[in-house]
Design a protein around this motif. Structure first.
Motif, mmCIF file in Angstrom:
data_model
loop_
_atom_site.group_PDB
_atom_site.id
_atom_site.type_symbol
_atom_site.label_atom_id
_atom_site.label_comp_id
_atom_site.label_asym_id
_atom_site.label_seq_id
_atom_site.Cartn_x
_atom_site.Cartn_y
_atom_site.Cartn_z
ATOM 1 N N ASN A 161 0.805 -1.229 0.000
ATOM 2 C CA ASN A 161 0.000 0.000 0.000
ATOM 3 C C ASN A 161 0.832 1.270 0.000
ATOM 4 O OD1 ASN A 161 -2.418 -1.389 -0.014
ATOM 5 N ND2 ASN A 161 -2.705 -1.312 2.212
ATOM 6 N N LEU A 162 2.137 1.146 0.264
ATOM 7 C CA LEU A 162 2.981 2.346 0.274
ATOM 8 C C LEU A 162 2.939 3.074 -1.067
ATOM 9 C CD1 LEU A 162 6.264 1.481 2.241
ATOM 10 C CD2 LEU A 162 4.486 3.132 2.856
ATOM 11 N N GLY A 163 2.824 2.311 -2.148
ATOM 12 C CA GLY A 163 2.827 2.921 -3.468
ATOM 13 C C GLY A 163 1.732 3.952 -3.644
ATOM 14 N N LYS A 164 0.502 3.575 -3.332
ATOM 15 C CA LYS A 164 -0.606 4.520 -3.535
ATOM 16 C C LYS A 164 -0.541 5.682 -2.544
ATOM 17 C CE LYS A 164 -4.062 1.960 -0.799
ATOM 18 N NZ LYS A 164 -5.347 1.224 -0.843
ATOM 19 N N GLU A 165 -0.041 5.411 -1.329
ATOM 20 C CA GLU A 165 0.081 6.490 -0.345
ATOM 21 C C GLU A 165 1.167 7.486 -0.758
ATOM 22 O OE1 GLU A 165 -1.901 7.077 2.106
ATOM 23 O OE2 GLU A 165 -3.029 5.190 2.127
ATOM 24 N N ALA A 210 7.742 1.454 -7.031
ATOM 25 C CA ALA A 210 8.409 0.156 -7.179
ATOM 26 C C ALA A 210 7.720 -0.927 -6.353
ATOM 27 C CB ALA A 210 9.873 0.270 -6.757
ATOM 28 N N SER A 211 6.610 -0.577 -5.698
ATOM 29 C CA SER A 211 5.973 -1.533 -4.784
ATOM 30 C C SER A 211 5.412 -2.757 -5.515
ATOM 31 C CB SER A 211 4.856 -0.851 -3.989
ATOM 32 O OG SER A 211 3.801 -0.425 -4.831
ATOM 33 N N GLY A 212 5.158 -2.619 -6.803
ATOM 34 C CA GLY A 212 4.610 -3.751 -7.543
ATOM 35 C C GLY A 212 5.594 -4.418 -8.485
ATOM 36 N N TRP A 213 6.873 -4.144 -8.310
ATOM 37 C CA TRP A 213 7.886 -4.672 -9.233
ATOM 38 C C TRP A 213 8.242 -6.138 -8.985
ATOM 39 C CZ3 TRP A 213 12.015 -0.161 -9.755
ATOM 40 C CH2 TRP A 213 11.432 0.892 -10.483
#
Length: 200
Positions: free
Chosen positions: A149-153, A168-171
């Motif tokens: 969830n850090l990516g969207k935040e 890069a949270s979904g890499w």
């Protein structure tokens, strides 16, 4: 014109390798920062520190701001890449991604008051770190969720502050047994992806 890439992060920027009993660090040619330094025209400075969380105390924020003042004096372009937040989740069991993001926003706002960033001579990019994987350090399911969830935040922060952002949270970066630190292949994949993001 290429200049200097300042990579400000934690152990995954430092290049931590727990299997190395001497330095505890991958060789430069394996670390994602070293790959960028070798394969691009940019001078890459590795400012990763093992265990670093987002500066939030008076002393850690003050030191980071002093570093910005030093980096501002470098010739040509200076890009500051900030990738932190993993240790904040690991060290604070009650923290959500939103809590980490609030800490990050306070830190970035303070840094952006420094001349180099305020004048836009230095370009700032916030990077949401790759999500943690299941492993010895990641025993709580909520850690996996919040790190994703850090990516969207962080994206919301970047938009509010008007700065560049990389998620890069979904890499799906491969990690070693602890579920946190990149494998050698993970460093290579991260370097390839970040190079595309920066277009260098």
């Amino acid at each position: 014109m290429p200049g200097t890439l300042i990579c400000y992060g934690d152990s995954n920027t430092y290049g931590y390798d727990p299997r190395d009993t001497n330095e505890g660090r991958y060789p430069k040619e394996v670390r994602w920062t070293g790959i960028l330094d070798t394969e691009t025209d940019w001078k890459v400075e590795n400012h990763g520190v093992n265990g670093r969380s987002i500066p939030h105390t008076v002393s850690t924020v003050k030191f980071a701001c002093q570093q910005v003042r030093d980096w501002h004096r470098k010739p040509n372009s200076v890009w500051l890449l900030v990738m932190l937040g993993t240790n904040d989740l690991l060290e604070n069991p009650d923290f959500t991604a939103a809590d980490v993001a609030k800490r990050m926003e306070r830190f970035l706002k303070r840094m952006m008051e420094e001349a180099g960033l305020a004048s836009r001579k230095m370009r700032l990019r916030l990077i949401a770190p790759p999500a943690m994987q299941e492993g010895q350090w990641v025993g709580r399911p909520e850690l996996l969720t919040e790190s994703r969830n850090l990516g969207k935040e962080y994206k919301r922060i970047a938009k509010r502050l008007g700065i560049a952002f990389t998620d890069a949270s979904g890499w799906e970066i491969p990690t070693i047994y602890d579920g946190v630190h990149f494998t050698e292949e993970g460093h290579r994949i991260f370097a390839e992806n970040i190079r595309k993001e920066l277009n260098i």
